[in-house]
Design a protein around this motif. Structure first.
Motif, mmCIF file in Angstrom:
data_model
loop_
_atom_site.group_PDB
_atom_site.id
_atom_site.type_symbol
_atom_site.label_atom_id
_atom_site.label_comp_id
_atom_site.label_asym_id
_atom_site.label_seq_id
_atom_site.Cartn_x
_atom_site.Cartn_y
_atom_site.Cartn_z
ATOM 1 N N LEU A 56 0.850 -1.183 0.000
ATOM 2 C CA LEU A 56 0.000 0.000 0.000
ATOM 3 C C LEU A 56 0.883 1.229 0.000
ATOM 4 O O LEU A 56 1.782 1.358 0.834
ATOM 5 N N ALA A 57 0.617 2.135 -0.924
ATOM 6 C CA ALA A 57 1.310 3.419 -0.945
ATOM 7 C C ALA A 57 0.586 4.359 0.010
ATOM 8 O O ALA A 57 -0.639 4.366 0.079
ATOM 9 N N LEU A 58 1.348 5.155 0.751
ATOM 10 C CA LEU A 58 0.782 6.209 1.583
ATOM 11 C C LEU A 58 0.874 7.499 0.783
ATOM 12 O O LEU A 58 1.964 7.924 0.403
ATOM 13 N N VAL A 59 -0.272 8.100 0.512
ATOM 14 C CA VAL A 59 -0.348 9.292 -0.315
ATOM 15 C C VAL A 59 -1.067 10.380 0.476
ATOM 16 O O VAL A 59 -2.161 10.157 0.991
ATOM 17 N N ARG A 60 -0.428 11.539 0.562
ATOM 18 C CA ARG A 60 -1.045 12.655 1.290
ATOM 19 C C ARG A 60 -2.194 13.240 0.479
ATOM 20 O O ARG A 60 -2.046 13.541 -0.699
#
Length: 181
Positions: A56-60
């Motif tokens: 999972l990518a953490l994207v702001r």
């Protein structure tokens, strides 16, 4: 999946510039025990992650920027138990701002409530005190450690094992018992 400040989604090739910049630092690679990657290596790694179901990518939300990732694997230390092991990193400019705490809380809720996991584990190399503190803050219990678990770049590391059960997560959330799936 969304939190107050983040979107957790599959990594995408469009994450390449931020991924390459954040990943290729000693801050990130030292405790992952991974070598830094050239641009082609970063792209290949992102494409591999995008094809799988483990990352999972953490994207702001504020700027749509990639800031870190979470990786899930079967917990091979347990037998006939629905268990998963997680690892994670966040780029140094975004560290100690609560992003990983926020992301892991949401993910843990999904893993226990929606996917029916009985236990979630994580391993931490002993010098990584920030990661150990994060897990403890989230309610993980230190189960023990493996001494002299790994040699990386000439350093010898012990590895600490942490876990959180469904029941512990339910007590911490105050939302009552988790459904059995």
């Amino acid at each position: 999946m969304e939190t107050e400040r983040l979107i957790l989604r599959k990594p995408e090739p469009g994450d390449l510039d931020r991924f390459e910049k954040l990943f290729n630092t000693d801050f990130v690679t030292q405790y992952l025990c991974m070598e830094k990657l050239d641009r082609a290596g970063c792209l290949a790694y992102l494409e591999q992650m995008a094809r799988g179901e483990k990352d999972l990518a953490l994207v702001r939300k504020a700027d749509g920027g990639f800031i870190g990732k979470i990786h899930l694997d079967p917990d091979n230390l347990r037998y006939e138990v629905k268990a998963v092991s997680l690892s994670y990193w966040v780029g140094e400019p975004y560290a100690r701002q609560g992003y990983m705490t926020e992301a892991l809380k949401a993910l843990l809720d999904r893993l226990f409530r929606e996917e029916g996991y009985e236990i979630v584990s994580a391993q931490v190399l002993t010098p990584n005190t920030a990661s150990a503190a994060l897990l403890e803050k989230l309610g993980f219990t230190r189960e023990g450690g493996l001494r002299r678990a790994l040699r990386w770049r000439g350093a010898l590391y012990d590895n600490l094992l942490y876990s959180l059960t469904r029941e512990e997560a339910a007590r911490r959330s105050g939302q009552g018992p988790l459904p059995t799936l």
